[in-house]
Design a protein around this motif. Structure first.
Motif: not given
Lengths: 207, 303
Positions: A49-55, A63-79
């Protein structure tokens, strides 16, 4: 990369910890270690919801959650809505080997379609002989026609499903054939689920 | 009663049966008075869901005397009593034990006509399904715990959870209702699945018509989903067909464990609109027609 150890914490603490970290440190990549499925899903949803791609990976009991920010940066809204449907394994029978069978046509083999339909019916009927090694059954393309009402194969598929087999049916394919409402067995799935299943499987059989 | 249902029924004479139920749980809100109200409304709900009228109740209390001031317990009991007064139920006793964890609820006894008992599984094809309270309380309670819900929202949710299902119960008595249950810990999907299994009928749910706290959709997208919702999903997933165009957050809400949720009422199609109007007139503003009962198989289709 920022790393958070959220093991031992219960919902909603892992989400809050993740939220605070991305708001304060604004990392490009973040890794969260968790010890329960619900938190794994929740943290994945939050990051998406914050614009990360997640694995999401399993390492032993963690459990390992890895998030990488996508183009446009962190989204402010709920996404946007999240397409992060992580498989839930632990209610399924124990598998010595994980065999995934992918059925991509409503008939088996080429040459004669009438014969092909009979063969695929027999194939599904006989699949249970794989026992607990049979881990997932995935239907794509015209294969999805085997999962709809009045299909000859429904009874056998329902039996497999009640014995705990996870059956995944491609949503895009059902939609293409206008069969979304006619599906009678299995969960509607997406390509991410299918690719993840292939990665986790010990063996993939294509029909 | 053959199958397990919301409450136990014991026939006394041709036109009278006793209906009995009990329920108690740990606090879901910080305000002790509100907790007392919610716990009582929740305990009384099972009687309404069977079509009965609660008459007497007894308090069930577990209280950590060493860690908490007795005034907390007083407030809880006052909240409970206020709901019993509203329900015209006599408080006739109770029992308390010292416990590390606070718990409160009621044991309730009511009256019901033996021929008017509403079970879960008597749903009939050709009926519409009405839900009387909004969904999403479990998710919002998680957000409250996380400190992310506004004071206004938590008041709104407390108000809904503390609402008695009495008025919905009274409204449905005038209509050809064939089955009813109340929505609690298993979430909407879990309780609807109970109605379906063994009934020989199926259900079609229109996700767009579900009454939902919109804030719950936002919190679900953020991942503030109680662990119970995932358990509910695992347990009942195989009975449900959720169309892929249903928003993920809305699908989550189907499994969200509810506290003191509304009634799910199966009413003959010809009277569905009238019952809905009657519910709205009684102030049950959230009531909606959410779907219909279909012929078998015993599955739930969500569109």
């Amino acid at each position: 990369m920022k790393e958070i150890d959220a093991r031992g914490l219960s919902c909603p603490a892992p989400v809050l910890l993740t939220k605070n970290t991305i708001e304060t440190d604004k990392p490009g990549q973040i890794r969260i270690i968790l010890d329960n499925e619900a938190s794994g899903q929740n943290v994945s949803r939050f990051l998406s919801s914050k614009n990360f791609s997640v694995t999401l990976d399993k390492q032993g009991n963690d459990l390992i959650v890895t998030g990488t920010i996508q183009e446009g940066g962190i989204s402010k809204g709920e996404g946007a809505p999240v397409i992060c449907d992580i498989s839930q394994e632990d209610h399924l029978p124990k598998h010595d080997k994980k065999i995934m069978v992918m059925i991509s046509s409503s008939c088996m083999g080429r040459g004669d379609d009438e014969l092909g339909a009979k063969l695929v019916f027999n194939f599904i009927k006989t699949l249970k002989e794989m026992g607990n090694d049979l881990w997932r059954l995935v239907f794509v393309n015209s294969g999805v026609k085997l999962t709809i009402e009045k299909a000859q194969t429904i009874e056998d598929l329902e039996e497999l499903q009640t014995h705990g087999l996870k059956i995944l049916v491609c949503g895009t394919c059902l939609d293409h054939f206008k069969l979304l409402e006619k599906k009678r067995v299995g969960e509607t799935t997406n390509m991410l689920d299918i690719v993840t299943s292939m990665q986790l499987a010990d063996k993939v059989i294509n029909i | 009663m053959g199958e397990p249902d919301d409450a136990g029924v014991y026939q006394i004479s041709e036109d009278l049966a006793l209906i009995q139920t009990l329920d108690f749980f740990t606090p879901i809100v910080d305000d002790p008075y509100a907790f007392g109200q919610i716990a009582a409304a929740n305990s009384l709900s099972d009687v309404y869901a069977m079509g009965g009228v609660p008459k007497t109740a007894m308090n069930i209390v577990c209280f950590p005397l060493e860690q908490m001031d007795i005034s907390v317990l007083r407030e809880i009991l006052r909240g409970g009593l206020d709901k019993m007064i509203e329900a015209e139920v006599a408080l006739v006793g109770g029992h308390s034990v010292e416990d590390k964890e606070l718990k409160y609820g009621l044991s309730v006894t009511g009256f019901i006509h033996p021929k008017k008992v509403l079970t879960k599984r008597d749903i009939k094809p050709g009926s519409m399904l009405i839900l009387t309270k909004p969904l999403g309380t479990g998710i919002i309670n998680t957000a409250i715990k996380a400190g992310l819900a506004s004071e206004e929202l938590s008041q709104k949710v407390i108000h809904v959870m503390a609402q008695l299902n009495r008025y919905a119960g009274e409204a449905m008595a005038d209509f050809p209702v064939n089955a009813c249950t109340d929505i609690t810990g298993f979430g909407l999907a879990g309780h609807l699945a109970e109605m379906v299994s063994g009934s020989g009928a199926g259900m079609r749910i229109d996700s767009k018509s579900l009454p939902v706290f919109t804030e719950a959709l936002e919190f679900a997208t953020m991942g503030l989903i109680p662990a119970g919702a995932y358990k509910n999903r695992k347990f009942r997933e195989s009975m449900l067909h959720i169309s892929s165009d249903v928003f993920l957050a809305l699908a989550d809400i189907l499994f969200d464990p509810q506290t003191s949720g509304g009634l799910a009422i199966s009413v003959d199609k010809s009277h569905a609109e009238q019952l809905l109007n009657s519910l709205h007139k009684k102030g049950i503003e959230w009531a909606r027609i959410i779907g219909e009962i279909t012929t078998g198989p015993e599955r739930i289709w969500v569109q």
